[in-house]
Design a protein around this motif. Structure first.
Motif, PDB file in Angstrom:
ATOM      1  N   ALA A   2     -56.325 -24.777 -14.500  1.00 14.86           N
ATOM      2  CA  ALA A   2     -57.437 -23.906 -14.094  1.00 14.86           C
ATOM      3  C   ALA A   2     -57.580 -23.875 -12.575  1.00 14.86           C
ATOM      4  O   ALA A   2     -57.740 -22.805 -11.979  1.00 14.86           O
ATOM      5  N   VAL A   3     -57.526 -25.040 -11.954  1.00 16.84           N
ATOM      6  CA  VAL A   3     -57.643 -25.103 -10.491  1.00 16.84           C
ATOM      7  C   VAL A   3     -56.452 -24.396  -9.840  1.00 16.84           C
ATOM      8  O   VAL A   3     -56.611 -23.652  -8.873  1.00 16.84           O
ATOM      9  N   ALA A  28     -53.981 -36.101  -8.052  1.00 16.39           N
ATOM     10  CA  ALA A  28     -55.376 -36.273  -8.457  1.00 16.39           C
ATOM     11  C   ALA A  28     -55.486 -36.484  -9.966  1.00 16.39           C
ATOM     12  O   ALA A  28     -56.279 -37.316 -10.425  1.00 16.39           O
ATOM     13  N   THR A  29     -54.692 -35.750 -10.732  1.00 19.12           N
ATOM     14  CA  THR A  29     -54.715 -35.883 -12.182  1.00 19.12           C
ATOM     15  C   THR A  29     -54.236 -37.262 -12.614  1.00 19.12           C
ATOM     16  O   THR A  29     -54.852 -37.906 -13.474  1.00 19.12           O
ATOM     17  N   GLY A  76     -64.803 -34.986 -10.538  1.00 17.42           N
ATOM     18  CA  GLY A  76     -64.229 -35.699  -9.392  1.00 17.42           C
ATOM     19  C   GLY A  76     -62.873 -35.145  -8.994  1.00 17.42           C
ATOM     20  O   GLY A  76     -62.574 -35.005  -7.807  1.00 17.42           O
ATOM     21  N   VAL A  77     -62.054 -34.805  -9.981  1.00 18.93           N
ATOM     22  CA  VAL A  77     -60.736 -34.234  -9.683  1.00 18.93           C
ATOM     23  C   VAL A  77     -60.895 -32.882  -9.000  1.00 18.93           C
ATOM     24  O   VAL A  77     -60.209 -32.581  -8.008  1.00 18.93           O
ATOM     25  N   VAL A  78     -61.823 -32.061  -9.490  1.00 18.59           N
ATOM     26  CA  VAL A  78     -62.066 -30.758  -8.864  1.00 18.59           C
ATOM     27  C   VAL A  78     -62.553 -30.939  -7.430  1.00 18.59           C
ATOM     28  O   VAL A  78     -62.097 -30.255  -6.513  1.00 18.59           O
ATOM     29  N   ALA A  79     -63.455 -31.878  -7.214  1.00 14.59           N
ATOM     30  CA  ALA A  79     -63.963 -32.129  -5.859  1.00 14.59           C
ATOM     31  C   ALA A  79     -62.845 -32.584  -4.938  1.00 14.59           C
ATOM     32  O   ALA A  79     -62.767 -32.151  -3.774  1.00 14.59           O
ATOM     33  N   LEU A  80     -61.945 -33.424  -5.426  1.00 15.58           N
ATOM     34  CA  LEU A  80     -60.832 -33.891  -4.610  1.00 15.58           C
ATOM     35  C   LEU A  80     -59.915 -32.745  -4.230  1.00 15.58           C
ATOM     36  O   LEU A  80     -59.541 -32.597  -3.067  1.00 15.58           O
ATOM     37  N   ARG A  87     -58.094 -28.911  -0.106  1.00 12.18           N
ATOM     38  CA  ARG A  87     -57.720 -27.518   0.146  1.00 12.18           C
ATOM     39  C   ARG A  87     -58.223 -27.052   1.504  1.00 12.18           C
ATOM     40  O   ARG A  87     -57.613 -26.240   2.169  1.00 12.18           O
ATOM     41  N   ASP A  88     -59.390 -27.544   1.934  1.00 13.08           N
ATOM     42  CA  ASP A  88     -59.990 -27.103   3.208  1.00 13.08           C
ATOM     43  C   ASP A  88     -59.347 -27.727   4.404  1.00 13.08           C
ATOM     44  O   ASP A  88     -58.663 -28.509   4.611  1.00 13.08           O
TER      45      ASP A  88
END
Length: 165
Positions: free
Chosen positions: A88-89, A129-130, A155-159, A164-165
Motif C-alpha cells: 500500500a505504501v 522497516a517491515t 509505526g512502519v508507516v511513520a518510518l 521519504r522526506d
C-alpha cells in the motif's frame, strides 16, 4: 518545438498499480471488508493516476491502508498484514512519484532510470522497516492483542514517511 504532456509517468503508474494489486490480494486473503476497502482504494488510485490528481492518489492510498487495518481487525497474521502494508505504501509513493515526474518533466522524457531508482529506494526502506517491525512483533511474544499489531503497522508507516522526506 512540441508541447510537454504533463501527465503521470507511465512506468511509475504501472509500478503503483502493481503495488495496489499486491495489497488487494493481501486484503482478499484477510476478510471481505478488507477486500472491499482495497477494491475502492485500487479504483480511486487508478483514477488519480489517470487524471494526475494527488488527492485521489492519496485517498486511494488511505483506502488501501484502511484495508490492511480491516484485515488486522479480522485477525489476519502479521506477515500478510505487513506485506499488504508495504504494498500500500509503495503504491501510494510510486503514484505520487509518477505525478511529480509528469508535472516536472512531462511524459515524453525518458525517466526510466530515475523512476526505477525511486521505486527501488522505496522498496528497500520499506523492506527494512517491515523486517524490523516483524522482528519487534516476534520479540514481543505471541498472543499480543490486535491493538499491538495496529500500532506496529502505524509505526512502519511513520518510518517510511519520515525517510521519504
Amino acid at each position: 518545438m512540441s508541447e510537454i504532456t504533463r501527465k503521470p509517468a507511465l512506468l511509475s503508474v504501472s509500478l503503483s498499480m502493481v503495488g495496489a494489486g499486491v495489497c488487494l490480494v493481501a486484503a482478499a486473503l484477510s476478510s471481505s471488508t478488507a477486500l472491499a476497502a482495497a477494491a475502492v482504494g485500487v479504483v480511486v488510485l487508478a483514477v488519480g493516476l489517470v487524471i494526475g490528481g494527488r488527492r485521489a492518489v492519496t485517498a486511494g492510498g488511505v483506502a488501501l491502508f484502511a484495508a490492511i487495518l480491516f484485515g488486522g481487525i479480522a485477525g489476519s497474521g502479521p506477515e500478510l498484514l505487513l506485506v499488504g502494508l508495504l504494498a500500500a505504501v509503495f503504491a501510494w509513493d510510486a503514484g505520487e512519484n509518477a505525478i511529480g515526474i509528469g508535472e516536472q518533466l512531462g511524459r515524453e522524457t525518458n525517466t526510466t532510470r530515475a523512476e526505477l531508482v525511486h521505486a527501488a529506494s522505496t522498496l528497500s526502506v520499506g523492506i527494512v522497516a517491515t523486517v524490523l517491525g516483524y522482528g519487534a512483533y516476534q520479540a514481543a511474544g505471541g498472543g499480543q492483542p490486535v491493538t499491538a499489531l495496529v500500532f506496529l503497522l502505524l509505526g512502519v508507516v511513520a518510518l517510511v514517511a519520515a525517510l521519504r522526506d
